[in-house]
Write an enzyme that holds these catalytic residues in place. Structure first.
Site, PDB file in Angstrom:
ATOM      1  N   TYR A 145      54.833  33.142  81.007  1.00  9.18           N
ATOM      2  CA  TYR A 145      55.804  32.839  82.059  1.00  9.18           C
ATOM      3  C   TYR A 145      55.795  33.891  83.165  1.00  9.18           C
ATOM      4  O   TYR A 145      56.075  33.585  84.321  1.00  9.18           O
ATOM      5  CB  TYR A 145      57.225  32.757  81.484  1.00  9.18           C
ATOM      6  CG  TYR A 145      57.611  31.416  80.922  1.00  9.18           C
ATOM      7  CD1 TYR A 145      56.843  30.810  79.943  1.00  9.18           C
ATOM      8  CD2 TYR A 145      58.754  30.763  81.360  1.00  9.18           C
ATOM      9  CE1 TYR A 145      57.207  29.582  79.415  1.00  9.18           C
ATOM     10  CE2 TYR A 145      59.125  29.534  80.831  1.00  9.18           C
ATOM     11  CZ  TYR A 145      58.346  28.949  79.858  1.00  9.18           C
ATOM     12  OH  TYR A 145      58.707  27.737  79.344  1.00  9.18           O
ATOM     13  N   LYS A 196      48.508  31.610  68.276  1.00 11.84           N
ATOM     14  CA  LYS A 196      47.128  31.117  68.293  1.00 11.84           C
ATOM     15  C   LYS A 196      46.206  32.335  68.207  1.00 11.84           C
ATOM     16  O   LYS A 196      45.407  32.608  69.113  1.00 11.84           O
ATOM     17  CB  LYS A 196      46.861  30.295  69.566  1.00 11.84           C
ATOM     18  CG  LYS A 196      47.464  28.896  69.521  1.00 11.84           C
ATOM     19  CD  LYS A 196      46.774  27.961  68.520  1.00 11.84           C
ATOM     20  CE  LYS A 196      45.424  27.481  69.023  1.00 11.84           C
ATOM     21  NZ  LYS A 196      44.747  26.609  68.017  1.00 11.84           N
ATOM     22  N   ASP A 229      49.372  25.120  66.307  1.00 10.57           N
ATOM     23  CA  ASP A 229      49.103  23.678  66.250  1.00 10.57           C
ATOM     24  C   ASP A 229      49.468  23.115  64.879  1.00 10.57           C
ATOM     25  O   ASP A 229      50.199  22.141  64.756  1.00 10.57           O
ATOM     26  CB  ASP A 229      47.640  23.356  66.624  1.00 10.57           C
ATOM     27  CG  ASP A 229      46.617  24.205  65.877  1.00 10.57           C
ATOM     28  OD1 ASP A 229      47.014  25.173  65.184  1.00 10.57           O
ATOM     29  OD2 ASP A 229      45.403  23.906  65.979  1.00 10.57           O
ATOM     30  N   ASP A 253      59.197  27.566  73.705  1.00 12.33           N
ATOM     31  CA  ASP A 253      59.712  26.510  74.573  1.00 12.33           C
ATOM     32  C   ASP A 253      59.345  25.142  73.987  1.00 12.33           C
ATOM     33  O   ASP A 253      60.182  24.247  73.872  1.00 12.33           O
ATOM     34  CB  ASP A 253      59.108  26.681  75.977  1.00 12.33           C
ATOM     35  CG  ASP A 253      59.657  25.666  76.969  1.00 12.33           C
ATOM     36  OD1 ASP A 253      60.872  25.424  76.955  1.00 12.33           O
ATOM     37  OD2 ASP A 253      58.855  25.129  77.751  1.00 12.33           O
ATOM     38  N   ASP A 257      62.072  22.344  71.677  1.00 11.93           N
ATOM     39  CA  ASP A 257      62.335  20.943  72.039  1.00 11.93           C
ATOM     40  C   ASP A 257      61.890  20.006  70.921  1.00 11.93           C
ATOM     41  O   ASP A 257      62.572  19.040  70.588  1.00 11.93           O
ATOM     42  CB  ASP A 257      61.602  20.547  73.325  1.00 11.93           C
ATOM     43  CG  ASP A 257      62.437  20.831  74.574  1.00 11.93           C
ATOM     44  OD1 ASP A 257      63.316  21.722  74.512  1.00 11.93           O
ATOM     45  OD2 ASP A 257      62.217  20.169  75.606  1.00 11.93           O
TER      46      ASP A 257
END
Ligand code: IPM
Ligand code: MG
Length: 366
Positions: A145, A196, A229, A253, A257
Site C-alpha cells: 500500500y 507468499k 493461496d 485486506d 473480506d
C-alpha cells in the site's frame, strides 16, 4: 467522579451517519448503565470533509483523533466524489488511509464469527460454518500500500508501466506478529500466519520474523504458516479450524473480506484498528473503530442500513479502548438476542429498520 472517555465520531458519507447514530446510542447507553461517562465530539471525514474543506481528512480532524480516547468511523466515499482525481499517494485521495498512516494504527483487528440465527444466510452449509470464530490481524500501515517508489511511467515504445513495491522491515513485522500472538492468548491460542514466502522476499522476511517472535516470546501459542493461496482454500473448506489469522496489508485486506462471508452479511462486521498490540486490561488510544462495510449509496437515507457492524465496533471500543471487556460481551449478547428474535434489516432478509434493530439491542442491554 466517573472516568470520562472522549470519543470522536466521524460519520462520513451516505449510510455512515445512520449507522454511527445507532452506534452512539449504544455507546452512550452502555456507558451510562455502567457508570462511565463519555463525551462525544463530531467531525468530518471522506466526502463530507471534501465538500467543506476540499480535502478528505483535515489536519484538524487528525489532531482531534490523536487526542481522543477512541474514534468511531462510519464509512467514506461514493459516487458523488468518484470523479475527483488527485495525483499522489492514497493518503491524499482516501481520508481513512491518511488517518491510519498518521496515527500509525498498524494493528487492524477484524473479527468474524458465525451467528446461529443467520446460519441459513451464508453461502456455506450450516455444519461447516456453525461455530466459526476468526480474528484476522491485518498489518495496516505498510507493505504494498505504501512502498516507495510507486507510480506510472511511459516507456520508449509508448506503453505505460505501472508499479508499486511490497516492502516490510523487521520491526514492522515484529510488532504485528506480537499483536497476533497477544490476541491469540486472549482467544484460543492459535495463530495462522499467511504469506507468499515461496515467491516474495517480503514474504520470506515475514515468515522468518513471525517464527522468531513466536519461538522467543510466545512459545505457549500455537503457530502455523500457510501460503496465502492455500490459506484461502482452507478457510473456506474448514473455517472452524482457525483462530487468529495474521496477514500483511494486502493479504489481510483480501482475507478479511473473504471470511466476512461467514457472518451472513457485510453489515455484521466490525473492526478495530489500534496503534499497538492489545494486552488484556490495558486501555489503548487512539484506536479507530468502524464497520467493515462501505457507504451503500443505494440504500442511504432510507433508514434501513444494518447498524450491527457499527454496534459491534462500539463493543470493541469498550474492550480495547476502555478496557471494559464485560460491556463488550453484553453488547454482543444483546445483538445475538435481537437476531434470535428475527428483528433483521433487509440485508439479512428482514424488514426491520435501523432504528428498530437499535432500539431492540438497547432493550436487551443490561
Ligand atoms: C479496507 C478498505 C480499504 C483498504 C480501502 C478503502 C482503501 O478496503 O479498509 O479494507 O484497502 O484498506
Ligand atoms: Mg478492504
Amino acid at each position: 467522579m466517573a472516568e470520562t472517555f472522549n470519543v470522536l465520531a466521524l460519520a462520513g458519507d451516505y449510510v455512515g451517519p445512520e449507522v454511527v447514530g445507532a452506534g452512539l446510542e449504544v455507546l452512550v447507553h452502555a456507558a451510562k448503565t455502567n457508570g462511565l461517562a463519555v463525551a462525544v465530539e463530531e467531525g468530518l471525514i471522506g466526502g463530507a470533509s471534501w465538500d467543506v474543506h476540499g480535502t478528505f481528512c483535515t489536519d484538524e480532524t487528525l489532531e482531534k483523533a490523536r487526542h481522543a480516547d477512541a474514534v468511531l468511523v462510519g464509512a467514506v466515499g461514493g459516487p458523488k466524489w468518484d470523479h475527483i482525481k488527485i495525483d499522489g499517494p492514497i493518503t491524499e485521495t482516501d481520508g481513512l488511509t491518511r488517518l491510519r498512516v498518521e496515527l500509525d494504527i498498524y494493528n487492524a483487528l477484524r473479527p468474524v464469527r458465525s451467528w446461529k440465527p443467520l446460519l441459513g444466510r451464508t453461502p456455506y452449509r450450516p455444519e461447516v460454518v456453525d461455530g466459526a470464530d476468526i480474528m484476522v490481524i491485518r498489518e495496516n500501515c505498510g507493505g504494498i500500500y505504501y512502498g516507495e517508489p510507486r507510480g506510472q511511467e511511459t516507456l520508449a515504445d509508448g506503453q505505460q508501466r505501472a508499479f508499486e513495491i511490497s516492502e516490510y522491515t523487521t520491526s514492522e513485522v515484529e510488532r504485528i506478529a506480537r499483536a497476533a500472538f497477544e490476541e491469540a492468548r486472549r482467544r484460543r491460542n492459535q495463530v495462522t500466519s499467511i504469506d507468499k514466502s515461496n515467491v516474495m522476499e517480503s514474504g520470506k522476511l515475514w515468515r522468518e520474523t513471525v517464527s522468531r517472535i513466536g519461538a522467543d516470546e510466545y512459545p505457549d501459542v500455537g503457530l502455523q504458516h500457510l501460503l496465502a493461496d492455500y490459506a484461502l482454500y482452507a478457510l473456506v473448506d474448514r473455517p472452524r479450524d482457525f483462530d487468529v489469522v495474521l496477514a500483511d496489508n494486502l493479504f489481510g485486506d483480501l482475507v478479511s473480506d473473504m471470511v466476512g462471508t461467514l457472518a451472513g452479511s457485510l453489515g455484521m462486521l466490525p473492526s478495530a484498528t489500534l496503534p499497538r498490540d492489545a494486552r488484556p486490561g490495558e486501555k489503548i488510544k487512539p484506536g479507530v473503530f468502524e464497520p467493515s462495510h462501505g457507504t451503500a449509496p443505494d440504500i442511504a437515507g432510507q433508514g434501513i442500513a444494518n447498524p450491527i457492524g457499527t454496534i459491534l465496533s462500539v463493543a470493541m471500543m469498550f474492550e480495547y479502548a476502555f478496557a471494559r471487556q464485560h460491556i463488550a460481551r453484553s453488547i454482543e449478547s444483546a445483538v445475538e438476542q435481537t437476531l434470535e428474535e428475527g428483528i433483521l434489516t433487509p440485508d439479512l432478509g428482514g424488514a426491520a429498520r435501523t432504528a428498530e434493530v437499535t432500539a431492540r439491542i438497547l432493550h436487551h442491554l443490561v
